[in-house]
Enzyme design. Structure first.
Site, mmCIF file in Angstrom:
data_model
loop_
_atom_site.group_PDB
_atom_site.id
_atom_site.type_symbol
_atom_site.label_atom_id
_atom_site.label_comp_id
_atom_site.label_asym_id
_atom_site.label_seq_id
_atom_site.Cartn_x
_atom_site.Cartn_y
_atom_site.Cartn_z
ATOM 1 C CG ASN A 49 -6.046 1.507 11.478
ATOM 2 O OD1 ASN A 49 -4.885 1.205 11.243
ATOM 3 N ND2 ASN A 49 -6.528 1.401 12.694
ATOM 4 C CB THR A 50 -8.828 6.014 12.719
ATOM 5 O OG1 THR A 50 -7.477 6.073 12.265
ATOM 6 C CG2 THR A 50 -8.951 6.817 13.989
ATOM 7 C CE LYS A 60 -2.820 2.932 2.818
ATOM 8 N NZ LYS A 60 -3.669 3.173 3.984
ATOM 9 C CB ALA A 116 -7.981 7.611 4.049
ATOM 10 N N GLY A 117 -10.596 8.131 5.768
ATOM 11 C CA GLY A 117 -11.665 9.091 6.012
ATOM 12 C C GLY A 117 -12.965 8.485 6.508
ATOM 13 N N GLY A 167 -7.796 9.355 9.018
ATOM 14 C CA GLY A 167 -8.112 9.475 10.442
ATOM 15 C C GLY A 167 -9.083 10.591 10.775
#
Lengths: 66, 292
Positions: free
Chosen positions: B233-234, B119, B211-212, B180
């Site tokens: 992830n977050t 990635k 992301a986001g 994040g």
């Protein structure tokens, strides 16, 4: 002799191999990669790659990330 | 690998194909990161509950003097999981290429199939963590030449996305919003355009929203737009209850994908009654001016 490992000076014996240096540093896991002077040394070669004074090593592992 | 049956007790579930990225086939269209968890046990349980068979990992210097004998891989079953190493934190093509090769070496030593993909993150700004499109393109070209299957983190700019595909990226991964930030998909129209451009005459080409993502509806939205997968992830790791959110994300990704496959109804300005008008007991208060 002195080698740099992850930008820290490490005192070790002349003619040490990568594998023995890792043992000296208590790094016993296989989950690492080693670079010597910006060249990756495959793990199969750690036991017969001899380090020299002033060599710069990077020892990296996996951590959590996204 | 054949088709993926999401739930074989449910005749209403449309059979789906695995998510194909280069030579890899993933049964789950949700890819999860392993960072920012409160502790390793929480991470392991959340990753399990997410149903993902692909987990992203970062590459960092081994600690020399405070080794605690605990490695990430003590908590991830790397025989059951395809690891996806990232180049997170790199601000130049040179660093990203270097980190990608280090990741390949670690995974090769492990015997994990993820050794040959990466990635790619080439950041351009530390506050927004937005990618630098020029160094991302440069690193993609080099890593493809080095035999990597490159999954490119990029902005939602369709032109950059197209250039990355042309450079040989195995997948293009536009951000919904900054890493994040949890803002979800800020510009769904750009994601639509990316999907249209990259999948034109190449419908299998994988586009993953990376992301986001902040909550389950964001993941579902990405899939409903037609993305092939979601990477997050977050949103799980920092949820008040990560395990519950991991489960929610699994369902949301499936729900969004199924809704995409099912095909949504077009939006219309006026209502369309669900109950028949024929036989209705009602007087009409206004002149009938609606069209059928």
């Amino acid at each position: 002799m002195i080698v740099q490992v992850n930008e820290q000076a490490v005192e070790t014996t002349t003619g040490i191999t990568i594998l023995d240096l890792l043992k000296q540093l208590d790094i016993t896991t296989r989950h690492i990669a080693v670079e010597v002077n910006l060249n990756i040394v495959p793990f199969e070669d750690h036991d017969d790659t001899i380090l020299h004074d002033g060599d710069r090593l990077e020892v990296v592992t996996l951590v959590g990330g996204g | 690998m054949g088709t993926v049956v999401v739930n074989d007790l449910d005749v209403g579930t449309k059979e789906d194909s695995p998510l194909k990225i280069g030579p890899f086939e993933l049964n789950s269209r949700l890819i999860v990161g392993s960072g920012r968890y409160e502790n390793a046990t929480m991470m392991r349980q959340a990753l399990d509950l997410s149903g993902s068979d692909c987990i992203t990992v970062a590459i960092r210097r081994e600690r020399l003097h405070d080794a605690y004998g605990d490695n990430l891989l003590d908590h991830i079953d790397s025989d059951q999981t395809i690891l996806l190493p990232n180049t997170a934190g790199c601000y130049s093509a040179k660093d990203a290429i270097r980190v990608a090769h280090l990741g390949r070496e670690i995974l090769r030593a492990l015997g994990n199939p993820g050794a040959d993909w990466v990635k790619l993150e080439c950041l351009g700004d530390s506050r927004t963590l937005l990618p630098d499109p020029i160094s991302t393109l440069e690193a993609t070209t080099q890593l493809v030449a080095d035999g990597f299957h490159v999954l490119c983190y990029t902005t939602d700019d369709p032109v950059t996305a197209r250039r990355l595909k042309q450079a040989g990226a195995a997948a293009v991964m536009p951000a919904g919003s900054p890493i994040g930030s949890g803002q979800g998909i800020l510009n769904p129209n750009n994601i639509r355009i990316i999907l249209e451009y990259l999948k034109n005459e190449d419908p299998e080409y994988p586009v993953i929203v990376d992301a986001g993502i902040g909550t389950a509806s964001d993941a579902a939205q990405a899939m409903e737009l037609g993305a092939d997968g979601v990477l997050l992830n977050t949103a799980i790791a920092h949820a008040r209850q990560p395990l519950v959110m991991a489960t929610a994300m699994r369902h949301a990704t499936l729900a969004g994908r199924q809704a995409f496959l099912a095909g949504r109804i077009p939006k219309r300005l006026y209502a369309a009654a669900s109950s028949p008008m024929e036989g209705v007991i009602a007087t009409h208060p206004f002149p009938r001016n609606e069209t059928k």
